[in-house]
Structures are given as structure tokens and as C-alpha cells.
Design a protein around this motif. Structure first.
Motif, PDB file in Angstrom:
ATOM      1  N   UNK A   1      30.115   7.004  -8.439  1.00 15.58           N
ATOM      2  CA  UNK A   1      29.538   5.944  -9.259  1.00 15.58           C
ATOM      3  C   UNK A   1      28.034   6.085  -9.478  1.00 15.58           C
ATOM      4  N   UNK A   2      27.316   6.377  -8.401  1.00 11.79           N
ATOM      5  CA  UNK A   2      25.856   6.378  -8.520  1.00 11.79           C
ATOM      6  C   UNK A   2      25.248   7.772  -8.664  1.00 11.79           C
ATOM      7  N   UNK A   3      26.125   8.759  -8.899  1.00 16.00           N
ATOM      8  CA  UNK A   3      25.614  10.093  -9.165  1.00 16.00           C
ATOM      9  C   UNK A   3      24.822  10.696  -8.014  1.00 16.00           C
ATOM     10  N   UNK A   4      23.930  11.594  -8.357  1.00 12.69           N
ATOM     11  CA  UNK A   4      23.149  12.303  -7.340  1.00 12.69           C
ATOM     12  C   UNK A   4      21.954  11.477  -6.882  1.00 12.69           C
TER      13      UNK A   4
ATOM     14  N   UNK B   1      18.285  13.751 -12.148  1.00 13.64           N
ATOM     15  CA  UNK B   1      18.742  12.403 -12.469  1.00 13.64           C
ATOM     16  C   UNK B   1      20.198  12.437 -12.945  1.00 13.64           C
TER      17      UNK B   1
ATOM     18  N   UNK C   1      23.617  11.364 -13.297  1.00 12.25           N
ATOM     19  CA  UNK C   1      24.423  10.144 -13.137  1.00 12.25           C
ATOM     20  C   UNK C   1      25.898  10.485 -13.287  1.00 12.25           C
ATOM     21  N   UNK C   2      26.747   9.498 -13.096  1.00 12.55           N
ATOM     22  CA  UNK C   2      28.196   9.718 -13.206  1.00 12.55           C
ATOM     23  C   UNK C   2      28.536  10.278 -14.592  1.00 12.55           C
TER      24      UNK C   2
ATOM     25  N   UNK D   1      13.728   7.152 -14.624  1.00  9.32           N
ATOM     26  CA  UNK D   1      15.168   7.381 -14.413  1.00  9.32           C
ATOM     27  C   UNK D   1      15.907   6.045 -14.337  1.00  9.32           C
ATOM     28  N   UNK D   2      17.279   6.115 -14.329  1.00 11.34           N
ATOM     29  CA  UNK D   2      18.049   4.878 -14.161  1.00 11.34           C
ATOM     30  C   UNK D   2      17.619   4.148 -12.883  1.00 11.34           C
TER      31      UNK D   2
ATOM     32  N   UNK E   1      18.731   2.831 -10.052  1.00 11.49           N
ATOM     33  CA  UNK E   1      18.988   3.175  -8.653  1.00 11.49           C
ATOM     34  C   UNK E   1      18.340   4.487  -8.250  1.00 11.49           C
ATOM     35  N   UNK E   2      18.030   5.330  -9.210  1.00  9.67           N
ATOM     36  CA  UNK E   2      17.303   6.559  -8.886  1.00  9.67           C
ATOM     37  C   UNK E   2      15.793   6.286  -8.856  1.00  9.67           C
TER      38      UNK E   2
END
Lengths: 90, 581
Positions: free
Chosen positions: A13-16, A56, A58-59, B120-121, B123-124
Motif C-alpha cells: 500500500x505505501x510503496x517504498x 518515491x 508508490x504502489x 513526494x507523497x 507518507x514519504x
């Protein structure tokens, strides 16, 4: 010596984010071959946490992992497995 | 070579290697180093990384114990950053290509990454906090290599800082710190008081001395007498100041002869000269300088020097140390005089808008009874070992005094019940340092054993001047006729009621004021230890008759400028050596 490539897709869900990225980098550091990760036009060193964070990812992001060296095959396989497993997350 | 002028707050010349204590929130100036120093910067960075790794491992261990494994995970990321070869290479390249300090490289490289993260998004982007955290830690360990070792140095240094906090000065290795220079501060700032107390040459209010002195090893000259600082001096300048430093040593030695002589005027009036101290170790300095006892023992350092609140035993041990070092000489212990600082503010429900008019000193103590009682217990217990007196700061009305005295009685009863040795009837006095107390001195005189005039606060509260504010600091002077009138009244009232009066503010150690204060009837001075010989010299050079004439003359002036000029002139005429003439 061979250059090996494989595309992987981020499924969790939250990727790397910090923790999966650390898992990825720690795993990459276990191999002697050079490993790079590419997202679109950005290619970074897979053994550097700061660089991997810059992706960055993401999913749903598709990453190309490139390994160059003796253990390139094993390295790629295990890194791809880690990404596919969603880093143990949902 | 860079020359800067500030406010000289503690006289003397110091020549030593620079140690910069950086404020964590501070901007790192771009500071260049010579090509052959780049490797040194890289080595410093490597060391800082190792120290940071150790700190984080420790932090991680403690977090696992206290909160749990999951919470401790984020530190893996921090450790990963420190172990990141690409990142290190970036630091390395920045240092060598730009010939800049390790601090500058760390700050610019990490801030560039942080900027990238912010786009970045969500949460990042949050990870930017970790990048900042690592930046701070590395910077602290780079600049802080010196800070940590400020408490145990192996060589002589001059400390350069934006400002020094009480906990930094409390932990200072006084043997090896030869000079202090700061960006901020005024003549009566904390740094100034500590530097004077310890006899360390200091210049404050230099605005940007940290920027000038950051990076690489260099020599600095701090001239506290003239308020000058010279960074990286050339050979001629260095020789010139080494000469001044030698002369200064000779003058100090010439005052040594006064040590054993009594503080007695030419016409035979004996004056009591006490020393003000903050640390038990300073008692020796007071005695060596020829002081009679301790007229003001500030106890704030017990609270500011440690991370935890001092226990009754911490208090007791410190007091006993001072009392024993004084033998049968008097020791006046002032109870906690804090306010407008981290210690009290962190305990306040809301930050105070005007802390100097807020819950400080005795007010804070009367609202934090357990803290106050702990200190009083320790003082009463320690007082069986010598001639101890207790002093309450910032008393503004009689109710406060009565409350505090009733607490002392309560504590004495408790100790009695517990069968602990103590002195229930030790003399109790108040600081007269607000106009209300000065104006009501006659009422207070009936309920105290002594007065101690604190001129620093008395000036602040009479003239409405914040002594730390550079914009108005020049208005801060004890020579204001209104301040002098209050001082005169308190001394007069004390004489009338046979309540001894001492004066422990800055002016007690300023030879310009000695004649005037003697003329106003003051017979007890308590000053910074290093000033004792000079004040003694003045006392021994004059007669009370002369001092009375000076006081009469001063009462005719209406402005502080006239008074200051007159006092300088008359003192210089009688004792020219005092001003280095």
C-alpha cells in the motif's frame, strides 16, 4: 559476468517508504554485484537508502532492477521476491 | 585576520585556540578551508558519523526497552543513512570540490535531499523529519565534539558561541577555558556574570563571531578589557597582545600583596568584603583573593547543571562543601532564584508573556512547595557545620516573606521530629531588588535579620530596562539618581533598625562605585571574587570623610551621566592605578 535485468511492480500500500526501502537496501548490500534501480528516467544505486528513497516508488510503480556482477542472478531473484512479497505488508 | 568589537564584560586578554559551540538551530555559514585541510574535514566527518551511529544504537536499544521493537524500527533508517556510501561520497565531493567545512557539506547535501523529499507523497515526505534529525545529529557531533569535551579539556581553549546556556557554563572546565566570545548578550547577561565570576576574559554582543570563527583550527585573541576580538591574528598583532597579556599578569600579581591585608580605610574603618559564588569550587578563589566569606551563594546551578531535579542530598552535599571550605566564615545561601528560563518555563502551564514580571524566584518557590522545602531542609541541615544564613530573592511584599519563614519553621519541625541535626534559628534575610521592597524597607526590617541589595534587578525594575536587550541596554545603569536614592534609603533604614545591609550587585565589584557606596554608609560588599583585590585597594586608599564628601556631591546631580563622570574622575584622582593609568 552478466548484466541481468528484471522489472518489478510495487504491490504494498505505501510503496517504498522508509522500512521497506531499508529492507531492500539491506538485501542489496549482501551481494557483491553492482545493483541499480530505475524508475522512468531516474536510475539510482540500490545499495544506498537515500537514493532508493528518492525514487518515491508508490504502489503500482514499475521499477527496473539491473545487476552487474558474479552473483547478479541470485541478487535479482531475491530482490524481486522481496518486492513481490509486499515487504511483509499489505 | 578578522577584528570585531563587542561589549567587554570580563576584563583581561586571552590568547588561545578556538572552540565553537554551535547552536543546533543555527544556519551553518559557508566556511572555506584550505585545500590541504579538506582531508582533515573528511576525517572529522567520519568521526562524527561513528559517534552518531553509537548514539543511535544506544537510543534504539533504550526505545526497544521502553516502548517496543516497532517504535525502534525507524532507527534502522537512521543507521542506514549513516551507512549510505552514496551519501558519504556526496559529502566527500562537496568538501573537496568546494574546500568547505564538514558542517557546511553535511548541511547543504542533506538539505537538498530534504527538499526533494518534501515534494513526494505525504507518507514519504514525512521522512524529511528523519533527514533533519540526522543532519542535526551530525552537526552536533561535528561542532559538539568540542561541546561535549567542554567539561574535560586537555588543552587551553577560547570558547566561541552564539550564546551560552547556564547548563553549558555549569559544565565548563574552568581550568582550560581561557576566554569567551559570544554573538549575543549584554554586560549583565548570564555569560557575562559567569565569566566575571571565574575571572575569564569575555566579550559579548559580537553579532556574528561564530560565523567568523567556524571551521578549522585557529587562534583567537579575546580582549575583555577593550571589548575586542581578533580571529586568526597575524604575527605582529599576536606579539602585541602577548605583551598586553604579560602586563596584565603583572598587575594581577601586584594585587596579590593585598591578599592578607585587612579591608580597612585610611582612617581605620573596617569594611567586610565578601565574594559572590555559583559553584562550591569558587570558595577557594574568594579566599585566595582575600575575601572574608561568601556574601551570596547562588544555588541555581544545582538546578540547571543537571538533567534531573536535585535531591535533598545533592543540595546538602554542595552546601557542605562550601561551608567546610569557609571554616567559621559566613556563608549566605540564596534560595532558588530562577525564572524566565527553560527550567521554570517548562514547568509553567502556559509560557509567560512577560517572565521577568512573572512567576520567578520566591514566587516560583512558593508555588512549588516540594522543591522549595527540599532546598530549605538541606540548608537547615547544612547550617550546623558553619555560619550559614538564608537569603530569599525577589521578595516584593511581607506576605511572601512570612510564608517563606513559616515554611522554614515547618521544615525545622519536620527535621526535629526526624531527629536530624539542623539549626532552626539561622539568620534569614531578603534580597532588596525591587522598588517595593526598598520603599518598604522599614517594615521588612522588623522581620528580617539582614538585607542584601541586589542592584542588577533593582536597576531593571526601577528603570524598566531589560538588561539583555541590546536596544535599551545602554539605559541600564545603577548611577541613575532614582536607583541611588533607593539604595541610600535601604542602607539608612538598615542602620536605623540595626539590620546589617550588604550589597551584592555588579556595582559592589566596580571600583567606580566604591567611594559612593561607602559614603552612603555601606560597610558590607559582596562581589565577584576577581574584583575583591581591587575593591580592597580602593578601601585602603581612602578615608570615610572622603567618601561622605563624594556621596554629598553625587546627591546634587540629576542625571546618571553626570554621576558616572564625577565618580570616574574622583576615583581616578585618588587611586589612578585602578583604571590602569
Amino acid at each position: 559476468m552478466a548484466v541481468v535485468e528484471q522489472d518489478v511492480t510495487i504491490v504494498n500500500k505505501y510503496g517504498l517508504h522508509a522500512r521497506p526501502a531499508m529492507q531492500f537496501v539491506e538485501l542489496a548490500n549482501r551481494y557483491s554485484c553492482g545493483i541499480e534501480v530505475t524508475k522512468a528516467s531516474l536510475t539510482v544505486d540500490a545499495k544506498s537508502i537515500m537514493s532508493v528513497m528518492r525514487l518515491a516508488a508508490t504502489k503500482g510503480t514499475v521499477l527496473k532492477i539491473t545487476a552487474d556482477g558474479d552473483d547478479a542472478h541470485t541478487a535479482i531473484t531475491s530482490l524481486a521476491e522481496l518486492v513481490d512479497s509486499g515487504f511483509g505488508e499489505t | 585576520m578578522i577584528r570585531k568589537t563587542g561589549i567587554g564584560v570580563s576584563p583581561g586578554v586571552a590568547i588561545a585556540q578556538v572552540v565553537v559551540i554551535d547552536n543546533e538551530e543555527f544556519d551553518i555559514p559557508e566556511r572555506h578551508v584550505s585545500v590541504d585541510h579538506a582531508q582533515g574535514e573528511i576525517d572529522r566527518l567520519k568521526e562524527a558519523i561513528v559517534v552518531s551511529q553509537e548514539e543511535i544504537l544506544d537510543l534504539q536499544r533504550r526505545t526497544v526497552e521502553r516502548i517496543g521493537t516497532e517504535a525502534a524500527r525507524i532507527f534502522d533508517f537512521h543507521l542506514g543513512l549513516l551507512d549510505d556510501k552514496v551519501l558519504f561520497q556526496k559529502f566527500n565531493d562537496t568538501i573537496t570540490s568546494g574546500n568547505v567545512t564538514a558542517e557546511y557539506a553535511v548541511a547543504t547535501v542533506l538539505r537538498a535531499y530534504a527538499k526533494e523529499f518534501l515534494s513526494m507523497p505525504q507518507y514519504l515526505a514525512e521522512r524529511v523529519k528523519d533527514v533533519y534529525d540526522i543532519e542535526k545529529r551530525l552537526l552536533r557531533n561535528l561542532t559538539g565534539q568540542s561541546r561535549q569535551s567542554l567539561s574535560h579539556l586537555d588543552r587551553d581553549v577560547a570558547v566561541v558561541a552564539h550564546d551560552m546556556t547556564p547548563s553549558q557554563t555549569a559544565g565548563m572546565d574552568r581550568e582550560h577555558i581561557k576566554g569567551i566570545a559570544t554573538d549575543a548578550g549584554g554586560a549583565t547577561s548570564h555569560t557575562a556574570i559567569v565569566a566575571r565570576a571565574l575571572g575569564i576574559p569575555a566579550v559579548v554582543g559580537l553579532n556574528d563571531i561564530t560565523a567568523a570563527a567556524t571551521g578549522g583550527e585557529m587562534t583567537i585573541i579575546i580582549d575583555g578589557t577593550r571589548g575586542q576580538v581578533i580571529v586568526d591574528p597575524d604575527q605582529d598583532t599576536l606579539r602585541e597582545f602577548e605583551q598586553i597579556a604579560r602586563q596584565q599578569d603583572e598587575f594581577v600579581h601586584s594585587l596579590d600583596a593585598l591578599r592578607k591585608l585587612p579591608a580597612i580605610t585610611k582612617d581605620g574603618h573596617e569594611i567586610s568584603l565578601f565574594g559572590n559564588i555559583e559553584f562550591p569550587e569558587e570558595v577557594d578563589t574568594v579566599m585566595n583573593k582575600g575575601g572574608y566569606g561568601i556574601g551570596l551563594y547562588r544555588t541555581e546551578f544545582l538546578f540547571l547543571g543537571a538533567d534531573t531535579e536535585p535531591s535533598e542530598e545533592d543540595h546538602y552535599r554542595a552546601y557542605c562543601k562550601v561551608i567546610k571550605a569557609c571554616g567559621d566564615k559566613p556563608v549566605i545561601i540564596r534560595t532558588l532564584d530562577l525564572g524566565a528560563d527553560k527550567y521554570t518555563q517548562s514547568r509553567a502551564r502556559n509560557p509567560e508573556r512577560n517572565p521577568f514580571l512573572g512567576c520567578r524566584s520566591i514566587r516560583f518557590c512558593l508555588r512549588n512547595i516540594p522543591i522549595f522545602k527540599r532546598q530549605i531542609r538541606a540548608i537547615l541541615r547544612a547550617s550546623v557545620h558553619g555560619d550559614v544564613q538564608m537569603l530569599f530573592p525577589l521578595v516584593t511584599n511581607l506576605t511572601e516573606l512570612r510564608q517563606a519563614k513559616s515554611l522554614v519553621r515547618d521544615v525545622a519541625e519536620d527535621l526535629e521530629e526526624e531527629g536530624l541535626a539542623h539549626r532552626p534559628d539561622l539568620p534569614i534575610g531578603i534580597m532588596v531588588e525591587v522598588p517595593s521592597a526598598a520603599l518598604q524597607a522599614d517594615a521588612f526590617a522588623k522581620e528580617v535579620d539582614f538585607f542584601s541589595i541586589g542592584t542588577n534587578d533593582l536597576v531593571q525594575y526601577t528603570l524598566a530596562v531589560d538588561r539583555g536587550n541590546e536596544n535599551v541596554a545602554s539605559l541600564f545603569t545603577a548611577a541613575h539618581p532614582a536607583v541611588l536614592r533607593l539604595i541610600r534609603e535601604v542602607i539608612r533604614t538598615g542602620l536605623q533598625h540595626e539590620v546589617p545591609v550588604s550589597l551584592c550587585g555588579e556595582i559592589a565589584g566596580d571600583p567606580t562605585y566604591t567611594l559612593l557606596l561607602l559614603g552612603l554608609g555601606l560597610r558590607r560588599f559582596s562581589c565577584t571574587p576577581s574584583a575583591i583585590p581591587e575593591i580592597k585597594k580602593v578601601v585602603r586608599s581612602i578615608t570615610i570623610q572622603q567618601s561622605l564628601e563624594v556621596a554629598r556631591q553625587v546627591s546634587r546631580f540629576d542625571t546618571d551621566q553626570e554621576i558616572t563622570n564625577y565618580l570616574r574622575t574622583v576615583t581616578r584622582k585618588i587611586i589612578p592605578e585602578v583604571f590602569g593609568d
